[in-house]
Scaffold this active site. Structure first.
Site, mmCIF file in Angstrom:
data_model
loop_
_atom_site.group_PDB
_atom_site.id
_atom_site.type_symbol
_atom_site.label_atom_id
_atom_site.label_comp_id
_atom_site.label_asym_id
_atom_site.label_seq_id
_atom_site.Cartn_x
_atom_site.Cartn_y
_atom_site.Cartn_z
ATOM 1 C CG LEU A 83 -4.533 -3.977 -12.927
ATOM 2 C CD1 LEU A 83 -3.345 -3.065 -12.628
ATOM 3 C CD2 LEU A 83 -5.332 -4.259 -11.652
ATOM 4 C CD GLN A 87 -9.694 -13.923 -3.336
ATOM 5 O OE1 GLN A 87 -8.854 -13.401 -2.608
ATOM 6 N NE2 GLN A 87 -10.546 -13.194 -4.051
ATOM 7 C CD GLN A 93 -13.318 -8.434 -1.952
ATOM 8 O OE1 GLN A 93 -13.070 -9.572 -2.272
ATOM 9 N NE2 GLN A 93 -12.958 -7.394 -2.691
ATOM 10 C CB SER A 151 -11.081 -9.039 -14.982
ATOM 11 O OG SER A 151 -10.694 -8.207 -13.929
ATOM 12 C CG MET A 164 -7.532 -11.067 -7.121
ATOM 13 S SD MET A 164 -8.200 -12.706 -6.837
ATOM 14 C CE MET A 164 -9.639 -12.641 -7.863
ATOM 15 C CG HIS A 224 -8.743 -3.069 -11.041
ATOM 16 N ND1 HIS A 224 -8.930 -3.803 -12.189
ATOM 17 C CD2 HIS A 224 -9.061 -3.901 -10.024
ATOM 18 C CE1 HIS A 224 -9.352 -5.014 -11.877
ATOM 19 N NE2 HIS A 224 -9.440 -5.109 -10.573
HETATM 20 P P1 AMP Z 1 -10.337 -7.686 -8.127
HETATM 21 O O1 AMP Z 1 -9.108 -7.514 -8.946
HETATM 22 O O2 AMP Z 1 -11.516 -8.142 -8.912
HETATM 23 O O3 AMP Z 1 -10.078 -8.506 -6.879
HETATM 24 O O4 AMP Z 1 -10.734 -6.237 -7.626
HETATM 25 C C1 AMP Z 1 -9.834 -5.443 -6.899
HETATM 26 C C2 AMP Z 1 -10.564 -4.252 -6.330
HETATM 27 O O5 AMP Z 1 -11.122 -3.479 -7.395
HETATM 28 C C3 AMP Z 1 -11.738 -4.662 -5.422
HETATM 29 O O6 AMP Z 1 -11.776 -3.825 -4.282
HETATM 30 C C4 AMP Z 1 -12.927 -4.450 -6.313
HETATM 31 O O7 AMP Z 1 -14.121 -4.183 -5.606
HETATM 32 C C5 AMP Z 1 -12.490 -3.256 -7.140
HETATM 33 N N1 AMP Z 1 -13.255 -3.186 -8.394
HETATM 34 C C6 AMP Z 1 -13.477 -4.187 -9.290
HETATM 35 N N2 AMP Z 1 -14.268 -3.756 -10.291
HETATM 36 C C7 AMP Z 1 -14.565 -2.453 -10.025
HETATM 37 C C8 AMP Z 1 -15.347 -1.439 -10.669
HETATM 38 N N3 AMP Z 1 -16.021 -1.684 -11.804
HETATM 39 N N4 AMP Z 1 -15.415 -0.215 -10.109
HETATM 40 C C9 AMP Z 1 -14.747 0.053 -8.950
HETATM 41 N N5 AMP Z 1 -13.999 -0.852 -8.295
HETATM 42 C C10 AMP Z 1 -13.902 -2.084 -8.820
#
Ligand code: AMP
Length: 296
Positions: free
Chosen positions: A33, A61, A154, A187, A30, A37
């Protein structure tokens, strides 16, 4: 890296890639970054000929409109951040993802996986996640989708969707990237006030406590103590649950489960943080054992 906003354009590019027998790794995000990510993108790069990162703040969502409005949007900064790491950045509009004439609903019963933890606290959230990811997979048809362990419930639900609907895409889970003190990267961390941020390692400490005590104390006693640990000034834990990593059901006897995780959500001031730790069966998530936690 090409930034693409239209469904028909990304499909044209990916069709051409497939003609050349290129494998495609997909990282849905989302935006806003960070290194967490990036670790998913790097894994995708390692394992595929081409990488597609999506940035889409999915309205279906969000169960709270205010949360959706406040969600950080910084496409240009994100572009710079991953330019060297990805081949395509797919950043569609809401109308590209959900055209009025297209039925994007998904017929998949996930009630058994959403009865606990994030489910009751965010009604409709996972249905929205399933809807958006099904749509992305339909558009992109990647070989592998990369998801973070950070969002345990998730990725479990997405795994269930892929298997139940017999979809062609494989899933890879990537370890949670953490700050030096153990706080999971997110984020949302940017929104933490400095004095609260300084104490946010308590969430990681509670998870480590659970890991160290599984098998020695009852799961309920561990959960209670972990919740107590997080009851510090400005912090308000919402839940701390030791669950089966496949069914999300509460664990009573660890010996009866192959994969066990402790999952928690905790308000830190105005910011709701989630985190988790695998307590048993980590090799089931990471057959290659390239995990990077715990950090201490
Ligand atoms: P989001 O942008 O929050 O929807 O996250 C996108 C993807 O990045 C999802 O699969 C999250 O689980 C993963 N993600 C978010 N934070 C982390 C982190 N600290 N370490 C590894 N993956 C992450």
């Amino acid at each position: 890296m090409k930034t693409i906003k239209r469904v028909s354009t990304i499909q044209k590019h990916l069709d051409a890639e497939r003609e050349k027998a290129h494998s495609i790794g997909f990282v849905p995000t989302m935006g806003a970054l960070h290194e967490g990510h990036l670790s998913l993108v790097s894994k995708a790069r390692e394992e595929n000929d081409r990488v597609v990162v999506s940035i889409f703040v999915n309205p279906t969502q969000f169960n709270q409109k205010e949360d959706l409005v406040k969600y950080p949007r910084q496409l240009e900064k994100d572009q710079d951040f991953i330019r060297k790491h990805s081949d395509y950045l797919f950043a569609p509009s809401v109308s590209q993802m959900y055209p009025k004439k297209l039925d994007t609903s998904v017929d998949l019963d996930i009630d058994h996986l959403t009865a606990s933890m994030e489910g009751p606290n965010r009604p409709g959230h996972f249905e929205g996640v399933v809807q958006v990811l099904y749509r992305f997979l339909d558009i992109l048809n990647p070989d592998t989708i990369y998801m973070g362990q950070k969002d345990f419930q998730q990725f479990s639900i997405v795994d269930y969707m892929l298997k139940t609907l017999n979809m062609d895409t494989a899933m890879r889970v990537c370890p949670t990237k953490r700050e030096k003190d153990g706080l999971a990267m997110s984020s949302r961390n940017l929104r933490l006030e400095p004095t609260i941020r300084a104490r946010a390692d308590i969430i990681y400490k509670a998870l480590v406590y659970a890991k160290e005590n599984l098998g020695n104390k009852s799961c309920r006693a561990i959960e209670k103590k972990a919740l107590d640990m997080m009851q510090i000034s400005d912090f308000r834990p919402e839940y701390f649950e030791i669950v089966d990593g496949y069914t999300m059901a509460r664990v009573t006897n660890p010996q009866h489960h192959e994969l066990i995780a402790a999952c928690t959500a905790c308000w830190a001031g105005e910011v709701r943080l989630i985190d988790n730790m695998v307590l048993k069966g980590e090799s089931r998530l990471y057959p290659d054992a390239d995990k990077e936690f715990p950090v201490k």
